[in-house]
Design an enzyme around this catalytic site. Structure first.
Site, PDB file in Angstrom:
ATOM      1  N   HIS A 172       0.850  -1.193   0.000  1.00  0.00           N
ATOM      2  CA  HIS A 172       0.000   0.000   0.000  1.00  0.00           C
ATOM      3  C   HIS A 172       0.889   1.248   0.000  1.00  0.00           C
ATOM      4  CE1 HIS A 172      -1.894  -3.334   2.229  1.00  0.00           C
ATOM      5  NE2 HIS A 172      -2.981  -2.997   1.551  1.00  0.00           N
TER       6      HIS A 172
ATOM      7  N   ASP B 286       0.015   4.090   1.610  1.00  0.00           N
ATOM      8  CA  ASP B 286      -0.198   4.798   2.881  1.00  0.00           C
ATOM      9  C   ASP B 286      -0.217   6.307   2.679  1.00  0.00           C
ATOM     10  OD1 ASP B 286      -0.267   2.293   4.013  1.00  0.00           O
ATOM     11  OD2 ASP B 286       1.763   2.381   4.817  1.00  0.00           O
TER      12      ASP B 286
END
Length: 302
Positions: free
Chosen positions: A130, A132
């Site tokens: 991911h 983030d």
């Protein structure tokens, strides 16, 4: 390259930034898997700087839906920042054991502060499935571990950003991404953060992508911080993660990333995050994590 270092070992026991319980036990699982022994076997010394422990979910105010557990995460980030700062002041290389990825808001900020005071910037290589890079207005969950990199780039909740970015986009790369939200994609394009998706890694090879990430992280900086989220690995070899996404890095690709980080001679600090022993099988993800940290600190096949 300095082959023997003093490693400042810091545990951050927090799962409030994540969507599933259990990653607060990650540091204990890594210690049970022998992380101190592996580091010493390479030839490094270890300075134990202690553990930051977040309040329990049952007794901590969750606060706003789009910023769950904000106050406690701010507190943990500040305590983490202080311990990393202490390690750097002693001339150590900080190694932070997590815990969810919200801890990076404190760890990376400390490394950036330390080198900024000496007139230098730092880079970041964010190894993660991911990006983030959500913000309160774009988060689908309110989980702050999905906002950490945006915060470090100066975007998001002011209580977390502390008024200044820790890093600039030109020195930041995300390696291994395969699950991005719409708001993250917009911010990535807007800022120009380099994201090496799994598709690009498949096509070009992880070695070439890591070389480019190292070049970006080192350009005009004192060096870089390596933030390694174990969910970047394929769940078949790393089942003990809270947010598994199929199709991740292989065992050897993960080690190559870490080996290259060390061989660059530019590694300033590192962390291993999002290990969830509750979901693991016989501590295999923790044992893999210990091996990855060892590779990032100079363990070599020959």
């Amino acid at each position: 390259m300095d082959h023997h270092r003093d490693i400042a070992l810091i545990s951050v026991s927090i799962d409030l930034g994540a969507g599933r319980r259990g990653v607060d036990m990650g540091p204990s699982a890594l210690r049970i898997a022998g992380i101190s022994r592996e580091i010493e076997a390479i030839g490094h010394g270890i300075t134990e700087l202690g553990t930051v422990t977040a309040g329990g979910l049952e007794t901590t105010d969750a606060g706003q839906h789009e910023l769950r557990f904000l106050d406690e995460i701010v507190h943990v980030a500040e305590e983490t920042r202080e311990l990393v700062r202490k390690g750097l002041a002693r001339g150590c290389t900080p190694l932070v054991l997590g815990g969810d990825h919200s801890l990076s808001i404190g760890s990376v900020a400390a490394v950036a502060d330390h080198h900024r005071s000496r007139g230098a910037a730092i880079g970041v290589i964010w190894v993660d499935a991911h990006a983030d890079m959500n913000r309160p207005a774009t988060t689908p969950t309110g989980n702050i571990h999905g906002m950490s990199l945006a915060v470090l780039l100066g975007h998001g909740e002011p209580q977390l950003t502390s008024g200044r970015p820790s890093v600039v986009p030109e020195n930041v790369s995300v390696l291994g991404a395969r699950s991005l939200d719409g708001g993250e994609k917009r911010l990535i394009r807007e800022l120009g953060v380099r994201v090496f998706t799994m598709s690009e890694i498949d096509e070009r090879g992880v070695g070439a992508c890591m070389d480019e990430a190292l070049e970006r992280a080192s350009a005009g900086t004192a060096g870089f911080h390596l933030s390694f989220d174990v969910d970047v690995l394929d769940p078949r070899i790393a089942p003990g993660v809270g947010t598994p996404v199929r199709g991740g890095l292989t065992y050897r690709e993960g080690h190559l990333v870490c080996e290259k980080a060390w061989r660059s001679g530019k590694l300033l600090s590192l962390e291993l995050v999002e290990l969830n022993p509750v979901l693991d099988h016989r501590n295999q993800t923790a044992e893999l994590g210990v091996g990855l940290v060892a590779s990032a600190l100079g363990a070599a096949i020959l």
